[in-house]
Design an enzyme around this catalytic site. Structure first.
Site, mmCIF file in Angstrom:
data_model
loop_
_atom_site.group_PDB
_atom_site.id
_atom_site.type_symbol
_atom_site.label_atom_id
_atom_site.label_comp_id
_atom_site.label_asym_id
_atom_site.label_seq_id
_atom_site.Cartn_x
_atom_site.Cartn_y
_atom_site.Cartn_z
ATOM 1 N N ASP A 39 0.850 -1.188 0.000
ATOM 2 C CA ASP A 39 0.000 0.000 0.000
ATOM 3 C C ASP A 39 0.887 1.240 0.000
ATOM 4 O OD1 ASP A 39 -3.214 0.524 1.013
ATOM 5 O OD2 ASP A 39 -1.803 2.194 1.126
ATOM 6 N N ILE A 40 0.474 2.254 -0.744
ATOM 7 C CA ILE A 40 1.275 3.476 -0.867
ATOM 8 C C ILE A 40 1.298 4.261 0.441
ATOM 9 C CG2 ILE A 40 -0.529 5.095 -1.652
ATOM 10 C CD1 ILE A 40 1.450 5.921 -3.898
ATOM 11 N N ASN A 97 -12.686 -3.336 2.288
ATOM 12 C CA ASN A 97 -13.678 -2.267 2.323
ATOM 13 C C ASN A 97 -14.573 -2.373 1.093
ATOM 14 O OD1 ASN A 97 -12.529 -1.071 4.653
ATOM 15 N ND2 ASN A 97 -10.936 -0.143 3.381
ATOM 16 N N GLU A 105 -12.189 3.200 -1.466
ATOM 17 C CA GLU A 105 -11.743 4.314 -2.319
ATOM 18 C C GLU A 105 -11.467 3.856 -3.741
ATOM 19 O OE1 GLU A 105 -8.311 5.976 -0.439
ATOM 20 O OE2 GLU A 105 -9.453 6.764 1.257
ATOM 21 N N VAL A 106 -10.942 2.659 -3.874
ATOM 22 C CA VAL A 106 -10.559 2.173 -5.209
ATOM 23 C C VAL A 106 -11.544 1.085 -5.631
ATOM 24 C CG1 VAL A 106 -8.734 1.143 -6.594
ATOM 25 C CG2 VAL A 106 -8.130 2.681 -4.705
ATOM 26 N N HIS A 110 -10.252 -5.559 -3.526
ATOM 27 C CA HIS A 110 -8.927 -5.756 -2.941
ATOM 28 C C HIS A 110 -9.068 -6.131 -1.481
ATOM 29 C CE1 HIS A 110 -9.973 -1.471 -2.638
ATOM 30 N NE2 HIS A 110 -9.327 -1.461 -1.488
ATOM 31 N N HIS A 112 -6.919 -5.899 2.057
ATOM 32 C CA HIS A 112 -5.761 -5.355 2.767
ATOM 33 C C HIS A 112 -5.225 -6.456 3.674
ATOM 34 C CE1 HIS A 112 -6.675 -0.921 2.161
ATOM 35 N NE2 HIS A 112 -7.853 -1.454 1.876
#
Ligand code: 5GP
Length: 126
Positions: A39-40, A97, A105-106, A110, A112
């Site tokens: 993750d960024i 999420n 958000e994306v 995905h 995490h």
């Protein structure tokens, strides 16, 4: 609408661009079905995102529309990433999420993967 009732998959989302190699990412794992990268904005010593290679927005979308091979491949990839990062013994957390209330958000499915320290229990309000 997708089978989950969400808008159609947006091919310009950031994870689609990472999958296509248009945006760099610190990749930690890749196989036929999934890609994992750091993750960024990490929120734990290990904070990795695992994404299926197929175009799915949500778990509902994925579970309804993906093939058995895609689903098995993605789940196996999550396990492989945790194992390869050495997190199996100390433990880790998976979190996904979904939608507005989930804070997604994306819009590419995905998971995490958090680890590397004691994470406490469950989630905080806010
Ligand atoms: P979400 O809230 O959708 O579950 O989480 C999206 C995650 O993607 C966030 O934790 C965010 O830091 C991460 N992220 C957003 N843009 C990028 C990017 O360009 N590269 C990487 N590696 N992670 C990103």
């Amino acid at each position: 609408m997708t089978v989950s009732g969400l808008p159609p998959y947006d091919d310009t989302n950031i994870f689609a661009r990472i999958l296509r190699g248009e945006i760099p990412a610190k990749r930690v794992y890749e196989d036929e079905w999934a890609l994992a990268f750091h993750d960024i904005a990490p929120q734990a010593p290990n904070h990795v995102l695992v994404i299926p290679k197929g175009k799915y927005c949500s778990f509902a979308d994925f579970s309804a529309a993906a093939s058995d091979a895609e689903i098995a491949g993605f789940i196996r990839a999550v396990g492989n990433v945790a194992r390869e990062l050495g997190l199996e013994e100390p433990g880790y957390r998976l979190l996904a999420n979904m939608g507005n209330h989930g804070g997604q958000e994306v819009p590419h499915l995905h998971v995490h993967l958090f680890g590397g320290r004691f994470l406490g229990r469950m989630i905080s309000a806010g």
